[in-house]
Write a protein that holds these residues in place. Structure first.
Motif, PDB file in Angstrom:
ATOM      1  N   ILE A  36       4.966  -9.260  -2.342  1.00  0.00           N
ATOM      2  CA  ILE A  36       4.982  -8.017  -1.567  1.00  0.00           C
ATOM      3  C   ILE A  36       3.572  -7.582  -1.181  1.00  0.00           C
ATOM      4  N   THR A  37       3.430  -7.224   0.089  1.00  0.00           N
ATOM      5  CA  THR A  37       2.251  -6.504   0.571  1.00  0.00           C
ATOM      6  C   THR A  37       2.662  -5.059   0.762  1.00  0.00           C
ATOM      7  N   ASP A  38       1.967  -4.141   0.088  1.00  0.00           N
ATOM      8  CA  ASP A  38       2.301  -2.726   0.238  1.00  0.00           C
ATOM      9  C   ASP A  38       1.380  -2.096   1.279  1.00  0.00           C
ATOM     10  N   THR A  39       1.972  -1.263   2.137  1.00  0.00           N
ATOM     11  CA  THR A  39       1.243  -0.679   3.266  1.00  0.00           C
ATOM     12  C   THR A  39       0.847   0.779   3.052  1.00  0.00           C
ATOM     13  N   ILE A  40       0.958   1.260   1.814  1.00  0.00           N
ATOM     14  CA  ILE A  40       0.785   2.684   1.552  1.00  0.00           C
ATOM     15  C   ILE A  40      -0.566   3.224   2.005  1.00  0.00           C
ATOM     16  N   LEU A  41      -1.621   2.407   1.944  1.00  0.00           N
ATOM     17  CA  LEU A  41      -2.951   2.897   2.262  1.00  0.00           C
ATOM     18  C   LEU A  41      -3.323   2.718   3.736  1.00  0.00           C
ATOM     19  N   ARG A  42      -2.385   2.182   4.551  1.00  0.00           N
ATOM     20  CA  ARG A  42      -2.666   2.045   5.987  1.00  0.00           C
ATOM     21  C   ARG A  42      -1.447   2.363   6.841  1.00  0.00           C
ATOM     22  N   TRP A 101       0.824  -8.870  -3.730  1.00  0.00           N
ATOM     23  CA  TRP A 101       0.117 -10.004  -3.128  1.00  0.00           C
ATOM     24  C   TRP A 101      -1.116  -9.501  -2.394  1.00  0.00           C
ATOM     25  N   SER A 102      -0.987  -8.339  -1.745  1.00  0.00           N
ATOM     26  CA  SER A 102      -2.117  -7.661  -1.113  1.00  0.00           C
ATOM     27  C   SER A 102      -1.724  -6.212  -0.883  1.00  0.00           C
ATOM     28  N   ILE A 103      -2.723  -5.382  -0.635  1.00  0.00           N
ATOM     29  CA  ILE A 103      -2.501  -3.999  -0.202  1.00  0.00           C
ATOM     30  C   ILE A 103      -3.189  -3.835   1.140  1.00  0.00           C
ATOM     31  N   GLU A 104      -2.401  -3.427   2.144  1.00  0.00           N
ATOM     32  CA  GLU A 104      -2.995  -3.183   3.451  1.00  0.00           C
ATOM     33  C   GLU A 104      -3.683  -1.828   3.397  1.00  0.00           C
ATOM     34  N   ALA A 105      -4.999  -1.828   3.646  1.00  0.00           N
ATOM     35  CA  ALA A 105      -5.768  -0.608   3.416  1.00  0.00           C
ATOM     36  C   ALA A 105      -6.724  -0.254   4.543  1.00  0.00           C
ATOM     37  N   TRP A 106      -6.795  -1.080   5.577  1.00  0.00           N
ATOM     38  CA  TRP A 106      -7.844  -0.869   6.583  1.00  0.00           C
ATOM     39  C   TRP A 106      -7.369  -1.419   7.911  1.00  0.00           C
ATOM     40  N   GLY A 107      -8.092  -1.097   8.963  1.00  0.00           N
ATOM     41  CA  GLY A 107      -7.742  -1.591  10.287  1.00  0.00           C
ATOM     42  C   GLY A 107      -6.722  -0.710  10.973  1.00  0.00           C
ATOM     43  N   CYS A 109      11.685 -16.969   3.988  1.00  0.00           N
ATOM     44  CA  CYS A 109      10.561 -16.034   3.964  1.00  0.00           C
ATOM     45  C   CYS A 109      10.259 -15.655   2.512  1.00  0.00           C
ATOM     46  N   ARG A 110       8.993 -15.714   2.133  1.00  0.00           N
ATOM     47  CA  ARG A 110       8.619 -15.391   0.756  1.00  0.00           C
ATOM     48  C   ARG A 110       7.616 -14.248   0.670  1.00  0.00           C
ATOM     49  N   HIS A 111       7.318 -13.621   1.788  1.00  0.00           N
ATOM     50  CA  HIS A 111       6.357 -12.512   1.795  1.00  0.00           C
ATOM     51  C   HIS A 111       6.898 -11.402   2.684  1.00  0.00           C
ATOM     52  N   ILE A 112       7.004 -10.188   2.142  1.00  0.00           N
ATOM     53  CA  ILE A 112       7.486  -9.045   2.923  1.00  0.00           C
ATOM     54  C   ILE A 112       6.530  -7.864   2.773  1.00  0.00           C
ATOM     55  N   ASP A 113       6.515  -7.002   3.775  1.00  0.00           N
ATOM     56  CA  ASP A 113       5.731  -5.769   3.747  1.00  0.00           C
ATOM     57  C   ASP A 113       6.661  -4.600   3.423  1.00  0.00           C
ATOM     58  N   THR A 114       6.234  -3.770   2.494  1.00  0.00           N
ATOM     59  CA  THR A 114       7.006  -2.578   2.127  1.00  0.00           C
ATOM     60  C   THR A 114       6.059  -1.402   1.978  1.00  0.00           C
ATOM     61  N   ALA A 115       6.624  -0.216   1.767  1.00  0.00           N
ATOM     62  CA  ALA A 115       5.818   0.988   1.566  1.00  0.00           C
ATOM     63  C   ALA A 115       6.351   1.752   0.371  1.00  0.00           C
ATOM     64  N   ILE A 116       5.443   2.255  -0.460  1.00  0.00           N
ATOM     65  CA  ILE A 116       5.847   3.133  -1.559  1.00  0.00           C
ATOM     66  C   ILE A 116       6.793   4.198  -0.988  1.00  0.00           C
ATOM     67  N   SER A 117       7.879   4.472  -1.701  1.00  0.00           N
ATOM     68  CA  SER A 117       9.007   5.234  -1.148  1.00  0.00           C
ATOM     69  C   SER A 117       8.638   6.584  -0.558  1.00  0.00           C
ATOM     70  N   ALA A 118       7.604   7.244  -1.084  1.00  0.00           N
ATOM     71  CA  ALA A 118       7.227   8.557  -0.559  1.00  0.00           C
ATOM     72  C   ALA A 118       6.781   8.483   0.891  1.00  0.00           C
ATOM     73  N   PHE A 119       6.354   7.291   1.338  1.00  0.00           N
ATOM     74  CA  PHE A 119       5.940   7.100   2.721  1.00  0.00           C
ATOM     75  C   PHE A 119       6.711   5.944   3.347  1.00  0.00           C
ATOM     76  N   ALA A 120       7.987   5.836   3.051  1.00  0.00           N
ATOM     77  CA  ALA A 120       8.808   4.726   3.546  1.00  0.00           C
ATOM     78  C   ALA A 120       9.849   5.225   4.539  1.00  0.00           C
ATOM     79  N   ASN A 121      10.523   4.251   5.150  1.00  0.00           N
ATOM     80  CA  ASN A 121      11.643   4.477   6.065  1.00  0.00           C
ATOM     81  C   ASN A 121      11.209   5.164   7.358  1.00  0.00           C
ATOM     82  N   GLY A 122      12.174   5.412   8.236  1.00  0.00           N
ATOM     83  CA  GLY A 122      11.850   5.951   9.545  1.00  0.00           C
ATOM     84  C   GLY A 122      10.941   4.999  10.289  1.00  0.00           C
ATOM     85  N   ALA A 123       9.864   5.508  10.839  1.00  0.00           N
ATOM     86  CA  ALA A 123       8.919   4.676  11.579  1.00  0.00           C
ATOM     87  C   ALA A 123       8.074   3.801  10.667  1.00  0.00           C
ATOM     88  N   SER A 124       8.187   3.996   9.362  1.00  0.00           N
ATOM     89  CA  SER A 124       7.433   3.201   8.392  1.00  0.00           C
ATOM     90  C   SER A 124       8.230   1.943   8.009  1.00  0.00           C
TER      91      SER A 124
END
Length: 603
Positions: free
Chosen positions: A6-12, A41-47, A223-238
């Motif tokens: 999992i790559t979490d997108t919470i910081l971007r 696996w990674s945290i998306e935090a920039w860009g 597929c063995r890699h997915i992007d998700t978001a911590i639930s407080a900032f998940a769903n909808g456009a996320s």
């Protein structure tokens, strides 16, 4: 190997989609120790839009944010989103700028570079991928997923092969608008995993309510890699919630092995953080299946609504959503992702508000139609192209081949303010706001935007109330002002709640002059209504970024006299008549609105 990573997108991307990229570094750092223990696996935090938001709104140095996050997350790879030859801006840069940017991003903490091109022109990946490999980092080639008469699974599979041959370490499907459906995901990933030897990732937004099902079908097909978001900032456009996907895969052959309880604790933290940014919440954060037809990503739809709301034209949103697919068809079906989403979306707004399709055409549309962003996926309407660029030559080569090296020139332009090569690159990405940021830092005057709306004051310096009771005909109503916009013809919309129910009222000023509350560039602050043929006006609210004439100049009808910026797109404003420039009521940096006279030309 069946384990899912999992790559979490919470910081971007998560907060970019839901609170307009406004999360501050100070709200990220306290929870980084826990995030670092999860084992992502990674945290998306920039860009993406974080760089822009940092210097434009938060008054933070994005490079310093990156260094702080790298220090706080020593065990987790940091990932960024890079727009190929566009980097983090909205134009193509010379190769030496791309090389310098990647080198400094890697040196400051980025481990994984997700590289994409808005129109999937493989040539626009070359320099970025080569630079990432030279820096010894992970180059991930991302395919912008879309649907149209000219896009097929076979094309996406061939592009994945091309990216692997270019040297990419992994491939990502970037479903930025949430267009994938579960069974299409199954077919796509089945073919992708058979075609390439590198790992394949899925990045899908939850806008249409289908993304978690799409992820499951993709996983079942390799597929063995997915992007998700911590639930407080998940769903909808996320994105799908991290906790939900970890729970769904637990005790299966695809088990992520992540600590669900720890992730839930992190979710509680971000639940509280999100409350802090309530004023930036979009009205379009829920499930919206219309995206399957109009293909408008969540972040884009909220920007469009804000633009219309500012002009008192919020009721025309459906017209804009109908116009976007038409503009996209005219432009050869580009995927709607930055910057093409802004290019197409802004043009659609202009077409609706001016009442005439392509009466006003942004500079970016002109560049796109000239081939300056690359080769369009499909056929471009020749009449639209002719109207935009006339008989100018359409380029066929890689656009960056026509751009001379820029770094030396950029260093000279900002040498008195830049303290590092990173500062030069900040200026390169966003010259106007980048230079303003560096100057404010030099002057020790960096002040972030307030987290609560600034309360206005009357002439006596007393705060103006925004919440009160009103009694009419013996009935008392509780009124709370929640916002206001700026509209043409001196009609200004105000948004409020009456006993908790949202309402809109229109207030019309009868003053001959239109008030302009924001003149940071030094404009007069008051401008006359446009009432003469020689009055130059803007077609939509924006900011003056350049003035091409001076008082006393002679101009011809059709000459460019101003350049405005709206939704990060530039538009040339032309003289309607020939004559002498006798008045200029604006300065660079001023905010302007339709039907204000900005310049007067006397015939």
């Amino acid at each position: 190997m069946t384990k899912v990573y999992i790559t979490d997108t919470i910081l971007r991307d998560a907060h970019q989609c839901l609170i307009a990229t406004r999360m501050r570094t100070e709200d990220m750092l306290p929870v980084c120790d826990q995030l670092d223990k999860v084992g992502f696996w990674s945290i998306e935090a920039w860009g993406g839009a974080t760089f822009d938001a940092c210097i434009r709104f938060l008054k933070e140095d994005p490079w310093e944010r990156l260094r702080q996050l790298k220090k706080a997350l020593p065990n987790t790879p940091l990932q960024m989103l890079l727009r190929g030859q566009n980097l983090l801006g909205y134009r193509h840069y010379a190769d030496d700028v791309v090389e310098a940017f990647v080198d400094k991003a890697a040196a400051n903490g980025i481990d994984v570079f997700r590289i994409f091109d808005a129109i999937n022109d493989i040539r626009n990946f070359e320099t970025a991928v080569r630079s990432v490999k030279k820096a010894g980092k992970h180059a991930q080639g991302a395919i912008s997923y879309t649907t149209s008469p000219v896009h097929t699974i076979e094309q996406f599979v061939q592009m994945a092969r091309d990216l692997e041959n270019m040297g990419c370490d992994s491939i990502a499907i970037k479903d930025m608008a949430g267009l994938l459906t579960p069974y299409v995901s199954a077919a796509l990933f089945r073919q992708l995993t058979e075609a390439v030897n590198v790992p394949v990732h899925l990045h899908s937004h939850a806008t249409a309510g289908l993304s978690d099902m799409c992820q499951l079908k993709a996983i079942e097909n390799g597929c063995r890699h997915i992007d998700t978001a911590i639930s407080a900032f998940a769903n909808g456009a996320s994105h799908p919630p991290t906790e939900s996907m970890v729970a769904a895969l637990r005790d299966t052959e695809y088990d992520t092995g992540l600590d669900l309880e720890l992730i839930q604790t992190i979710g509680v933290y971000f639940y509280q953080v999100r409350k802090k940014y309530h004023q930036f919440e979009s009205e379009f954060t829920g499930v919206d299946t219309r995206v399957q037809l109009n293909q408008v990503p969540g972040g884009m739809i909220s920007n469009l609504f804000s633009q219309l709301k500012e002009q008192g034209a919020a009721e025309r949103m459906n017209e804009v959503l109908k116009e976007i697919p038409a503009v996209r068809k005219d432009m050869g079906y580009p995927p709607l992702v930055t910057p093409t989403s802004q290019i197409v979306g802004t043009q659609a707004v202009l077409n609706v508000l001016t009442g005439e399709r392509y009466k006003t055409i942004t500079n970016e549309v002109k560049l796109y139609l000239q081939g300056r962003y690359g080769k369009a996926p499909g056929h471009i309407d020749p009449l639209v192209r002719q109207k935009a660029i006339g008989n100018e030559e359409v380029i066929e080569c890689r656009p960056a081949d026509l751009i001379d090296n820029e770094m030396d020139k950029l260093r000279q332009q900002v040498d008195t303010l830049a303290e590092s090569e990173e500062d030069v690159l900040t200026y390169a990405m966003f010259p106007e706001i980048g230079k303003e940021f560096l100057q404010q830092r030099r002057d020790n005057a960096l002040v972030p935007e307030p987290l609560e709306p600034v309360q206005t004051k009357n002439n006596a310096g007393i705060a103006t109330p925004v919440e009160f009771n009103v009694t009419m005909h013996g009935e008392t109503y509780h009124i709370k002002l929640t916002g206001s916009g700026i509209s043409a013809e001196a009609k200004r919309p105000y948004y409020l709640t009456v006993d908790g129910l949202p309402e809109e009222i229109i207030v019309e000023t009868l003053d001959e002059l239109l008030p302009n509350a924001q003149s940071p560039g030094g404009g007069t602050g008051k401008r006359p209504k446009a009432s003469k043929p020689g009055h130059v006006t803007a077609s939509m609210p924006g900011t003056i970024i350049d003035i091409m004439v001076s008082k006393g100049d002679r101009v011809n009808a059709g000459d460019t006299v101003l350049i405005t910026e709206a939704m990060k797109m530039e538009t040339e404003v032309h003289a309607a008549v020939s004559g002498e420039v006798t008045e200029i009521w604006v300065a660079k940096g001023d905010s302007v609105n339709p039907d204000e006279a900005l310049i007067e030309i006397s015939e």
